[in-house]
Design a protein around this motif. Structure first.
Motif, mmCIF file in Angstrom:
data_model
loop_
_atom_site.group_PDB
_atom_site.id
_atom_site.type_symbol
_atom_site.label_atom_id
_atom_site.label_comp_id
_atom_site.label_asym_id
_atom_site.label_seq_id
_atom_site.Cartn_x
_atom_site.Cartn_y
_atom_site.Cartn_z
ATOM 1 N N SER A 1 -10.265 -101.101 -27.679
ATOM 2 C CA SER A 1 -10.512 -101.733 -28.979
ATOM 3 C C SER A 1 -9.584 -101.132 -30.025
ATOM 4 C CB SER A 1 -11.967 -101.555 -29.401
ATOM 5 O OG SER A 1 -12.294 -100.192 -29.564
ATOM 6 N N THR A 2 -9.193 -101.968 -30.965
ATOM 7 C CA THR A 2 -8.365 -101.538 -32.091
ATOM 8 C C THR A 2 -8.991 -102.097 -33.355
ATOM 9 O OG1 THR A 2 -6.441 -101.793 -30.680
ATOM 10 C CG2 THR A 2 -6.028 -101.503 -33.026
ATOM 11 N N ILE A 3 -9.287 -101.243 -34.297
ATOM 12 C CA ILE A 3 -9.887 -101.701 -35.545
ATOM 13 C C ILE A 3 -8.977 -101.286 -36.691
ATOM 14 C CG2 ILE A 3 -11.855 -101.455 -37.121
ATOM 15 C CD1 ILE A 3 -13.539 -100.802 -34.582
ATOM 16 N N GLU A 4 -8.566 -102.264 -37.473
ATOM 17 C CA GLU A 4 -7.739 -101.966 -38.632
ATOM 18 C C GLU A 4 -8.412 -102.558 -39.858
ATOM 19 O OE1 GLU A 4 -3.077 -102.267 -40.000
ATOM 20 O OE2 GLU A 4 -3.705 -103.136 -38.094
ATOM 21 N N SER A 5 -8.759 -101.718 -40.798
ATOM 22 C CA SER A 5 -9.489 -102.176 -41.978
ATOM 23 C C SER A 5 -8.716 -101.818 -43.238
ATOM 24 C CB SER A 5 -10.864 -101.505 -42.007
ATOM 25 O OG SER A 5 -11.438 -101.625 -43.284
ATOM 26 N N LYS A 6 -8.582 -102.792 -44.142
ATOM 27 C CA LYS A 6 -7.911 -102.531 -45.415
ATOM 28 C C LYS A 6 -8.846 -102.977 -46.522
ATOM 29 C CE LYS A 6 -3.489 -102.009 -43.855
ATOM 30 N NZ LYS A 6 -2.501 -101.006 -44.241
ATOM 31 N N SER A 7 -9.036 -102.164 -47.508
ATOM 32 C CA SER A 7 -9.886 -102.600 -48.610
ATOM 33 C C SER A 7 -9.247 -102.284 -49.953
ATOM 34 C CB SER A 7 -11.264 -101.957 -48.510
ATOM 35 O OG SER A 7 -11.190 -100.607 -48.891
ATOM 36 N N ILE A 8 -9.562 -103.142 -50.900
ATOM 37 C CA ILE A 8 -9.023 -103.006 -52.253
ATOM 38 C C ILE A 8 -10.200 -103.082 -53.217
ATOM 39 C CG2 ILE A 8 -7.536 -104.051 -54.011
ATOM 40 C CD1 ILE A 8 -6.212 -105.502 -51.437
#
Lengths: 476, 304
Positions: free
Chosen positions: A351-358
């Protein structure tokens, strides 16, 4: 149009917001959630008994479950009163199954869709559009070559009628049972509309399927259900976009998404969510992935007052793969609590999880994730990366990446960055001629580039445009 | 023709009272090459940043003026008599850029996810648009404001309606030509702005940006630091092309004589303690190389 409907229209005199359309509904259920309401919904849809029974069972489960209040740092749900939300409303179109031709749609609905760009998407020859206005899918279109291959793409209500065996087997059974959480139970009781996608063995649907959901009735919840079944060796990319205008009372969106990824199948599910700033967006989305299957989630969460959304993948078969790409944007008064859940229940899964938040103007984003690697899931690997960008000192961002690792022969990687948008970066761009706003927009566009490059160009443009509008503060 | 004029410029750090510039007087004209030299902490970089409008510095006294002649921006832009002198301190950094000020950074920012092509075309178009606004007659503003407020009026599917003055295809040609001149690998165009660039690549990129944005006055802050000899030559070629081909005036900030062998200055200024202590021609730089900054200090203040 009946006189009853004319009457409803005449009495609807409240002030209008910019994209709010006059209600012209055929059936509007009473407020509050009772067995009668559920029976009425089911009867109005002319549903088979088994579906009614499932609804009633879910209602009981809903009534017996407490509101979730004990999660650390969870969004405040105290302003949400489910009883006050009319769960079901049907747009006034002649055919209950929806219309197949754009020109048959009522003008006001067309107008709303125009503003969301649906006709352009159609013109661009995307492969099929199921656009949900209120709770019913009113517009369905699918290219003929798909039908020839045995691909089914239709309104979920229609699937209950026409594909009962497939629906009976997969609808809120092994993937998202109503007992999963209180809002899943609520969803199971009052669900309406949504999409059903079935892709037969070894069929590849090259072009994305798309569906738009839009709430347009004050105090109304939206509970669409999406069921995707991808048989062995098949491949499909499903895209959903949401946009709702602004309303006075608190709206609830509680959708359900179930994805069955067969052996060697590949499903990508992408959403761009832009609910209005008074919507509680509480969804349950889950995929079950068989041997060597691949599930990809791409989620953009822009709107809503509070979002709690953690798309989940169960890697059930050996060699199954999951990818999560998540982006969240929280402006003033918004609490976007999103993340990902992955269960590695078989060896050689990854699994690969990439999270970006602003976050901006006091908004809050939270990454809440869980990666579980079961005892015996040897040679599994997971990589989690969470990056948060804050615009100012008033905004906040949290990261809660939980890991439960029961197996020792695994590869686990985790990285997190939290930072404020850099003054030096802004100055650099300004010194080249961009004004302050454009400089920030460019930095944000770059920050989310890993997400937008995953999307078809029309959606990448829309996502960027939505973020620009959010940054300008010109959306409600 | 353009002329940048710093007079009696005093500046300090905005959130403190540390004085850095204590009366800088300096003039740079189109086509001239000036070298600004001096020891660490003498105020060279601050001078550069104040010219460009860095928000970390507060100007407490003095002026930064830009004088332009009526043909500075070609035939398309008419510059009235009363628009020939601009007080840069009243303007935002992007407005200064639109008037032809360019700052080559000692440490260029790395912007992930934004390709060089996208960035440079956006910057070029923003500059053209801002320039039009600065020199526009008083009417015609209202239409634009209205369009921006409309939100969904243009479909989000279509993307921004305004593609800008320079279209994608036209820009590609400009970019390619300039990159060839600087002997830059064409793959640079699709790389993210400075992200993962080597020190030398970043400096080369600063010069490329100057070549594309065609400034009237370019202030280059230690463009030579961190360059090996081959790259120093490439970068120097690029810098020399600016005055030769575009008439740009150069203010080159450097510690070392080395780059001045390749970019020969018309004027050399030595900065000490926030002031220009001594000015001269190219021979001053050579003298400095031999004698060091203490020599200037001694000569000017009578102490070492």
């Amino acid at each position: 149009m009946s006189s009853e409907q004319d009457h409803l229209k005449d009495t609807d005199t409240e002030a209008r917001f910019e994209f709010k359309k006059e209600q012209n509904a055929a059936v509007k259920s009473d407020k509050g959630l009772t067995e009668e309401i559920i029976r009425m919904i089911s009867e109005d849809k002319d549903e088979p008994d088994w579906m009614l029974e499932r609804r009633l069972r879910a209602l009981k489960q809903y009534q017996n479950m407490p509101m979730p209040t004990d999660w650390p740092g969870q969004p405040d749900l105290t302003q949400l009163d489910v009883e006050e939300i009319v769960p079901y409303i049907r747009p006034d179109v002649d055919q209950r199954e929806g219309v197949d031709d754009w020109t048959d749609l009522p003008d006001e609905i067309k107008d709303t869709f125009d503003k969301l760009g649906i006709p352009e998407a159609e013109k661009n020859a995307l492969s099929g559009v199921g656009a949900q206005y209120e709770s019913e899918v009113v517009y369905q279109n699918m290219q003929e070559q798909w039908e020839e291959k045995g691909v089914i793409f239709c309104n979920m209500d229609k699937a209950v009628q026409e594909h009962p065996e497939l629906v009976k087997e997969h609808f809120m059974t092994t993937c998202v049972p109503p007992s999963d959480n209180k809002f899943a139970a609520l969803h199971g009781a009052v669900w309406s509309g949504g999409s059903f996608v079935y892709v037969p063995e070894d069929v590849t649907v090259e072009m994305p399927v798309q569906a738009y959901f839009r709430m347009n009735s004050e105090g109304m919840g939206q509970f669409e259900h999406t069921l995707i079944i991808a048989e062995e060796g098949s491949e499909v990319h499903y895209i959903e976009g949401c946009s709702a205008p602004k309303y006075g009372t608190h709206n609830l969106h509680s959708g359900g998404v179930e994805v069955f990824v067969g052996e060697d199948a590949h499903v990508q599910y992408s959403t761009v969510q832009n609910w209005s700033k008074n919507t509680f967006n509480l969804n349950t989305k889950r995929a079950i992935c068989e041997e060597n299957g691949t599930m990809e989630w791409v989620s953009g969460s822009m709107g809503s007052k509070a979002t709690m959304l953690y798309p989940c993948t169960i890697l059930k078969g050996r060699g199954a793969t999951d990818t999560h790409i998540t982006i969240a944007f929280a402006g003033e008064g918004q609490d976007i609590d999103t993340g990902a859940k992955v269960y590695h229940n078989a060896p050689d899964t990854s699994s690969t999880i990439e999270s970006k938040s602003i976050s901006k103007d006091g908004g809050r984003t939270n990454y809440r994730g869980l990666v579980h690697i079961a005892d015996g899931a040897e040679n599994s690997s997971t990589a989690v990366e969470c990056d948060a960008l804050m615009f100012d000192n008033e905004s906040t961002s949290d990261t809660m990446p939980y890991m439960e690792i029961e197996e020792s022969k695994v590869d686990v990687a985790h990285e997190a960055t939290v930072g404020k948008i850099g003054d030096e970066d802004i100055f650099y761009l300004q010194s080249r001629g961009l004004d302050d706003d454009d400089a920030k927009k460019m930095i944000v566009a770059g920050f989310i580039e890993p997400i937008t490059e995953e999307l078809p160009i029309e959606y990448a443009v829309e996502l960027n445009r939505l973020i620009e509008l959010e940054m300008e503060g010109s959306l409600g | 023709m353009a002329r940048l004029e710093l007079s009696n410029l005093h500046a300090e750090v905005a959130d403190g009272d540390e004085k850095i510039l204590e009366g800088v007087d300096l003039e740079v004209e189109s086509g001239e090459i000036h070298a600004l030299m001096g020891p660490n902490g003498s105020g060279k970089s601050t001078t550069a940043k104040v010219i460009a409008g860095h928000p970390a510095y507060e100007v407490t006294e003095g002026e930064v003026l830009l004088h332009i002649e009526d043909d500075e921006f070609g035939e398309d832009i008419e510059i009235d008599e009363d628009q020939r002198t601009w007080n840069l301190l009243d303007l935002e950094p992007n407005e200064r850029a639109a008037l032809g000020i360019f700052l080559g950074f000692q440490y260029p920012a790395e912007i992930e996810g934004v390709t060089m092509t996208n960035f440079l075309r956006t910057a070029l178009n923003a500059k053209i648009e801002e320039r039009e606004e600065l020199f526009e007659e008083e009417d015609g503003d209202s239409d634009e404001d209205e369009a921006e407020d409309e939100g969904f009026e243009s479909s989000p599917m279509e993307g921004p309606a305004d593609e800008g003055e320079i279209g994608v295809a036209e820009f590609q040609e400009i970019l390619q030509e300039k990159m060839e001149q600087l002997e830059m690998d064409e793959r640079f165009a699709q790389r993210y702005l400075n992200a993962g660039f080597s020190g030398g690549e970043k400096k080369q990129n600063e010069v490329l940006q100057a070549a594309i944005l065609e400034p009237s006055i370019a202030v280059l802050d230690e463009i030579d630091s961190g360059l090996d000899i081959d790259r120093l030559q490439d970068v120097s070629t690029g810098i020399n092309a600016l005055p030769d081909e575009q008439g740009t005036g150069i203010l080159q900030i450097t510690h070392y004589q080395r780059i001045l062998d390749y970019v020969e200055p018309d004027h050399v200024h030595v900065m000490l303690d926030g002031e220009i202590a001594k000015s001269g021609d190219a021979s001053l730089a050579e003298e400095l190389e031999d004698k060091g900054y203490d020599w200037v200090r001694e000569e000017v203040y009578g102490t070492a």
